[in-house]
Scaffold this motif. Structure first.
Motif, PDB file in Angstrom:
ATOM      1  N   UNK A 118       0.733  -0.929  -0.199  1.00  0.00           N
ATOM      2  CA  UNK A 118      -0.146  -0.151  -0.054  1.00  0.00           C
ATOM      3  C   UNK A 118       0.894   1.430  -0.301  1.00  0.00           C
ATOM      4  N   UNK A 119       1.942   1.448   0.545  1.00  0.00           N
ATOM      5  CA  UNK A 119       3.119   2.793   0.974  1.00  0.00           C
ATOM      6  C   UNK A 119       3.647   2.596  -0.751  1.00  0.00           C
ATOM      7  N   UNK A 120       3.744   1.620  -1.308  1.00  0.00           N
ATOM      8  CA  UNK A 120       4.725   1.712  -2.202  1.00  0.00           C
ATOM      9  C   UNK A 120       3.507   2.006  -3.268  1.00  0.00           C
ATOM     10  N   UNK A 121       2.784   1.658  -3.722  1.00  0.00           N
ATOM     11  CA  UNK A 121       1.219   2.187  -4.486  1.00  0.00           C
ATOM     12  C   UNK A 121       0.449   3.236  -4.431  1.00  0.00           C
ATOM     13  N   UNK A 122       0.540   3.750  -3.157  1.00  0.00           N
ATOM     14  CA  UNK A 122      -0.144   5.021  -2.830  1.00  0.00           C
ATOM     15  C   UNK A 122       0.321   6.489  -3.540  1.00  0.00           C
ATOM     16  N   UNK A 123       1.674   6.507  -3.531  1.00  0.00           N
ATOM     17  CA  UNK A 123       1.324   7.702  -4.099  1.00  0.00           C
ATOM     18  C   UNK A 123       2.908   8.458  -4.315  1.00  0.00           C
ATOM     19  N   UNK A 124       3.102   8.046  -2.971  1.00  0.00           N
ATOM     20  CA  UNK A 124       4.137   8.840  -2.490  1.00  0.00           C
ATOM     21  C   UNK A 124       5.722   8.347  -2.824  1.00  0.00           C
ATOM     22  N   UNK A 125       5.950   7.111  -3.043  1.00  0.00           N
ATOM     23  CA  UNK A 125       7.232   6.455  -4.153  1.00  0.00           C
ATOM     24  C   UNK A 125       7.149   6.694  -5.419  1.00  0.00           C
ATOM     25  N   UNK A 179      -3.403  11.774  -0.482  1.00  0.00           N
ATOM     26  CA  UNK A 179      -3.884  12.722  -1.809  1.00  0.00           C
ATOM     27  C   UNK A 179      -4.548  14.318  -0.864  1.00  0.00           C
ATOM     28  N   UNK A 180      -5.662  13.094  -0.177  1.00  0.00           N
ATOM     29  CA  UNK A 180      -6.212  14.337   0.619  1.00  0.00           C
ATOM     30  C   UNK A 180      -5.038  15.734   1.435  1.00  0.00           C
ATOM     31  N   UNK A 181      -4.141  15.128   1.568  1.00  0.00           N
ATOM     32  CA  UNK A 181      -3.014  15.587   2.596  1.00  0.00           C
ATOM     33  C   UNK A 181      -2.412  16.927   1.761  1.00  0.00           C
ATOM     34  N   UNK A 182      -2.774  16.913   0.193  1.00  0.00           N
ATOM     35  CA  UNK A 182      -2.123  17.215  -0.612  1.00  0.00           C
ATOM     36  C   UNK A 182      -2.599  18.103  -1.254  1.00  0.00           C
ATOM     37  N   UNK A 183      -3.763  17.933  -1.203  1.00  0.00           N
ATOM     38  CA  UNK A 183      -4.687  18.985  -1.700  1.00  0.00           C
ATOM     39  C   UNK A 183      -5.138  20.411  -0.922  1.00  0.00           C
ATOM     40  N   UNK A 184      -4.816  19.805   0.175  1.00  0.00           N
ATOM     41  CA  UNK A 184      -5.219  20.126   1.437  1.00  0.00           C
ATOM     42  C   UNK A 184      -3.748  21.801   1.296  1.00  0.00           C
ATOM     43  N   UNK A 185      -2.979  20.945   0.954  1.00  0.00           N
ATOM     44  CA  UNK A 185      -1.515  21.538   1.721  1.00  0.00           C
ATOM     45  C   UNK A 185      -1.732  22.627   0.491  1.00  0.00           C
ATOM     46  N   UNK A 186      -1.933  21.363  -1.454  1.00  0.00           N
ATOM     47  CA  UNK A 186      -0.913  23.110  -2.285  1.00  0.00           C
ATOM     48  C   UNK A 186      -1.916  23.425  -3.459  1.00  0.00           C
ATOM     49  N   UNK A 187      -3.697  23.167  -2.926  1.00  0.00           N
ATOM     50  CA  UNK A 187      -4.248  24.208  -3.845  1.00  0.00           C
ATOM     51  C   UNK A 187      -5.159  25.214  -3.433  1.00  0.00           C
ATOM     52  N   UNK A 242      -0.098  18.920  -9.537  1.00  0.00           N
ATOM     53  CA  UNK A 242      -0.349  18.120 -11.183  1.00  0.00           C
ATOM     54  C   UNK A 242       1.257  17.488 -11.845  1.00  0.00           C
ATOM     55  N   UNK A 243       1.961  18.026 -10.939  1.00  0.00           N
ATOM     56  CA  UNK A 243       3.338  17.147 -10.978  1.00  0.00           C
ATOM     57  C   UNK A 243       3.240  15.681 -10.338  1.00  0.00           C
ATOM     58  N   UNK A 244       2.094  15.469  -9.143  1.00  0.00           N
ATOM     59  CA  UNK A 244       1.786  14.415  -8.596  1.00  0.00           C
ATOM     60  C   UNK A 244       0.902  13.080  -9.243  1.00  0.00           C
ATOM     61  N   UNK A 245       0.295  13.874 -10.251  1.00  0.00           N
ATOM     62  CA  UNK A 245      -0.685  13.191 -11.337  1.00  0.00           C
ATOM     63  C   UNK A 245      -2.287  13.539 -10.232  1.00  0.00           C
ATOM     64  N   UNK A 246      -2.285  14.409  -9.184  1.00  0.00           N
ATOM     65  CA  UNK A 246      -3.255  14.188  -8.692  1.00  0.00           C
ATOM     66  C   UNK A 246      -4.537  15.615  -9.303  1.00  0.00           C
ATOM     67  N   UNK A 247      -5.217  15.588 -10.367  1.00  0.00           N
ATOM     68  CA  UNK A 247      -5.689  16.133 -11.097  1.00  0.00           C
ATOM     69  C   UNK A 247      -7.311  16.057 -10.607  1.00  0.00           C
ATOM     70  N   UNK A 248      -7.457  15.627  -9.890  1.00  0.00           N
ATOM     71  CA  UNK A 248      -9.206  15.823  -9.416  1.00  0.00           C
ATOM     72  C   UNK A 248      -9.425  16.439  -7.908  1.00  0.00           C
ATOM     73  N   UNK A 249      -8.563  17.757  -7.846  1.00  0.00           N
ATOM     74  CA  UNK A 249      -8.292  18.906  -6.974  1.00  0.00           C
ATOM     75  C   UNK A 249      -9.830  20.106  -6.387  1.00  0.00           C
TER      76      UNK A 249
END
Length: 154
Positions: free
Chosen positions: A24-31, A55-63, A113-120
């Motif tokens: 789960x850690x390997x495929x969650x988007x962090x690595x 992803x929720x943490x990244x969206x909260x911080x970088x949106x 966008x770099x992290x492939x998170x497109x549902x911000x």
């Protein structure tokens, strides 16, 4: 808890939980970003209970359009690939951000966008999916205990 109900001993349970958590850690988007995960492992990305809070943490911080300044090597995402610039980048540069000479400027949307998170547009989607997974895991745990447990009530 689900694993402890399925496996015969706690030693086996530890091994299964550690292996599952590592996957789960390997495929969650962090690595690995979702675009870097091989297609035959992509399903793990979506069932990972770590993906959605990450992803929720990244969206909260970088949106938004907050500016991040630095030199290229400071802002590179490392093994996650090259920086990808969002559509909002050029508009924000003209309005809000000023850079010094030889300095790279990113905005929060560029990081997402770099992290492939497109549902911000909605952080609540990730939180809702996380809560739904929690309920589903509890339901699986109940079913396993109720119908497959070898322990009898007295």
């Amino acid at each position: 808890m689900l694993v402890s109900a399925v496996v015969p001993s706690y030693i086996t349970g530890y091994a299964v939980v550690i292996a599952t958590t590592a996957l789960f850690f390997l495929t969650c988007g962090f690595f690995l970003k979702s675009s870097q995960i091989p297609i035959y492992w992509k399903w793990l990305h979506y069932i990972s209970a770590i993906k959605y809070p990450f992803e929720a943490l990244l969206i909260n911080e970088f949106k938004g359009t907050r500016c991040y300044h630095g030199f290229g090597e400071e802002l590179q995402p490392g093994p996650l690939g090259e920086i990808r610039i969002s559509e909002l980048h050029n508009v924000t540069r003209e309005i809000n951000c000023t850079t010094r000479e030889n300095e790279l400027m990113l905005i929060g949307e560029d990081v997402l966008f770099t992290m492939d998170i497109d549902h911000i547009e909605s952080i609540w989607t990730d939180i809702g999916i996380l809560l739904a997974w929690g309920v589903l895991y509890r339901l699986f745990f109940y079913v396993v205990l109720r119908f497959y447990s070898k322990n009898e009530r007295k």
